[in-house]
Design an enzyme around this catalytic site. Structure first.
Site, PDB file in Angstrom:
ATOM      1  N   GLN A 101       0.804  -1.217   0.000  1.00  0.00           N
ATOM      2  CA  GLN A 101       0.000   0.000   0.000  1.00  0.00           C
ATOM      3  C   GLN A 101       0.838   1.268   0.000  1.00  0.00           C
ATOM      4  OE1 GLN A 101      -2.392  -0.553   3.521  1.00  0.00           O
ATOM      5  NE2 GLN A 101      -3.483  -2.314   2.677  1.00  0.00           N
ATOM      6  N   HIS A 167      -0.870   0.059   5.853  1.00  0.00           N
ATOM      7  CA  HIS A 167      -1.372   0.989   6.869  1.00  0.00           C
ATOM      8  C   HIS A 167      -0.427   2.170   7.087  1.00  0.00           C
ATOM      9  CE1 HIS A 167      -3.939  -2.449   8.814  1.00  0.00           C
ATOM     10  NE2 HIS A 167      -4.102  -2.347   7.500  1.00  0.00           N
ATOM     11  N   GLU A 260     -14.673   3.836  10.535  1.00  0.00           N
ATOM     12  CA  GLU A 260     -15.159   4.893  11.409  1.00  0.00           C
ATOM     13  C   GLU A 260     -15.008   6.276  10.799  1.00  0.00           C
ATOM     14  OE1 GLU A 260     -13.409   2.591  15.404  1.00  0.00           O
ATOM     15  OE2 GLU A 260     -12.948   4.714  15.055  1.00  0.00           O
ATOM     16  N   TYR A 270      -8.361   7.267  20.526  1.00  0.00           N
ATOM     17  CA  TYR A 270      -9.502   6.808  19.731  1.00  0.00           C
ATOM     18  C   TYR A 270      -9.657   5.291  19.725  1.00  0.00           C
ATOM     19  CZ  TYR A 270     -10.263  11.592  18.593  1.00  0.00           C
ATOM     20  OH  TYR A 270     -10.547  12.937  18.709  1.00  0.00           O
ATOM     21  N   TYR A 281      -9.994 -10.876  10.981  1.00  0.00           N
ATOM     22  CA  TYR A 281     -10.091 -11.356   9.605  1.00  0.00           C
ATOM     23  C   TYR A 281     -10.240 -12.875   9.534  1.00  0.00           C
ATOM     24  CZ  TYR A 281      -8.796  -6.788   7.703  1.00  0.00           C
ATOM     25  OH  TYR A 281      -8.776  -5.460   7.343  1.00  0.00           O
TER      26      TYR A 281
END
Length: 391
Positions: A101, A167, A260, A270, A281
């Site tokens: 990513q 991520h 979210e 958070y 998963y």
């Protein structure tokens, strides 16, 4: 180094809540391709135009004052796109790690970009910086020189390199005081890093325009917490907007569901991975608790596997019926959602797009008042939404 808390008078075309320029700006649709039929929504109908294409996994779009676009591609290319949709690659960007990513990610302009002095004509970008067998989320800027890139300045990189290539977070947005928010994901291997205060992973950061630490950051002086950290417990923020009222709102990926929408505030936790509505998963079993007294519950949980990326606030007369609403893009869901807020409560949720253009990576409102979307595909495109009845 410049004053960490220096505020800038944003140019009208970049300022939150602008309206007057939207009336004057024209849309060049002569070279754009209309996609599909008119889309009917609750308050207005709109069309989809394809402005430019053939980008390899584009990640972000930024708007130059002269009407041209900058589009980043994960492979490391930064493209200059003319109003007629023609693009060329700009030379001078650093070599990125685009495994998984990673790559060249978000792109934004300095708030003072385009002023008469030219002093602030900086393009800020986030990227995954190679480091042996791993990589780091990093922030740099490059001076704009009319039609070319000047020197690159490296401003910040997270405190440790890691793998795998997941991520990265990497959305950035300017606060009204001239400081910069940047998200860094938990990097995908050890979710507990998002609760570690001596680790940049799984947090939002607040930085000065030169990558320094503002003196009033919430954890400055706390020996257990890195000074750059603004919030913790964030799994992977890939949508970020500073609203016209100065509030920072984000969309972040949960694991298997549990995506979210959150209002990010200084010094708050958070929850990830302790508080999450998502599941494992492998087992599809719940991963955390729904709520914790010392952590912030999700302000709004998205349904199903939305996979959020890209977030914009609507302003101006072109889309006046959506004034103040948030538009959130979805990757695997291929959806664009309109969210209406009353304070911190989402009071309306409307699905505007559902598969018409593919995986939506970025959502921005341009200085012309149109809504621009980037699709994350091997041959991704830049699209814009326009109401069928122009004001």
């Amino acid at each position: 180094m410049q004053d960490a808390n220096k505020a800038y008078a944003l140019p009208r075309w970049l300022a939150p809540g602008f309206t007057t320029l939207c009336l004057a700006a024209s849309i060049n649709s002569a070279h754009a391709e209309t996609v599909g039929e008119v889309v009917q929504s609750e308050y207005l109908d709109f069309t989809i135009e394809r402005v430019a294409g053939d980008f390899e996994h584009p990640w972000a779009v930024a708007f130059l004052p002269d009407g041209r676009f900058l589009v980043s591609e994960r492979n490391g290319q930064l493209n200059l796109v003319d109003e007629d949709g023609q693009s060329r690659t700009l030379e001078g960007m650093p070599r990125v790690n685009h495994h998984g990513q990673g790559g060249l990610l978000d792109v934004v302009l300095h708030p003072g970009f385009g002023d008469a002095s030219g002093e602030h004509d900086w393009i800020y970008f986030t990227w995954s910086k190679p480091d042996d067998n791993g990589s780091r989320s990093a922030l740099s800027r490059v001076k704009w020189q009319g039609d070319a890139l000047g020197d690159v300045e490296h401003l910040f990189e997270q405190d440790r390199a890691s793998g795998p290539g997941r991520h990265y977070g990497s959305r950035i947005a300017w606060l009204t005081d001239g400081t910069l928010l940047m998200s860094i994901g938990d990097r995908g291997s050890d979710p507990s890093r998002a609760q570690a205060r001596d680790d940049h992973a799984g947090s939002t950061l607040r930085l000065t325009e030169t990558g320094g630490v503002p003196e009033d950051n919430p954890f400055v002086g706390d020996a257990d917490t890195l000074d750059e950290i603004y919030s913790i417990g964030n799994r992977n923020i890939q949508g970020m907007i500073v609203r016209s009222n100065g509030e920072a709102w984000v969309t972040e990926h949960g694991p298997l569901t549990g995506d979210e929408l959150n209002h990010i505030q200084a010094g708050l936790n958070y929850g990830w991975p302790e508080v999450t509505l998502g599941n494992d998963y492998a087992t599809n079993e719940p991963l955390g608790v729904d709520s914790h007294p010392d952590m912030i519950d999700p302000h709004y949980p998205f349904e199903g596997r939305f996979a959020p990326s890209g977030l914009a606030e609507v302003s101006g007369e072109r889309f006046s019926d959506w004034e103040g609403d948030l538009l959130a893009g979805g990757l695997s869901s291929e959806q664009l959602l309109r969210l209406r807020l009353d304070g911190e409560e989402v009071t309306e949720n409307e699905r505007l797009l559902d598969g018409q253009i593919g995986r939506i990576r970025d959502v921005r409102q341009g200085p012309d008042g149109a809504i621009y979307l980037l699709t994350d595909e091997s041959q991704g495109s830049l699209y814009r939404l326009l109401p069928t009845e122009q004001p």
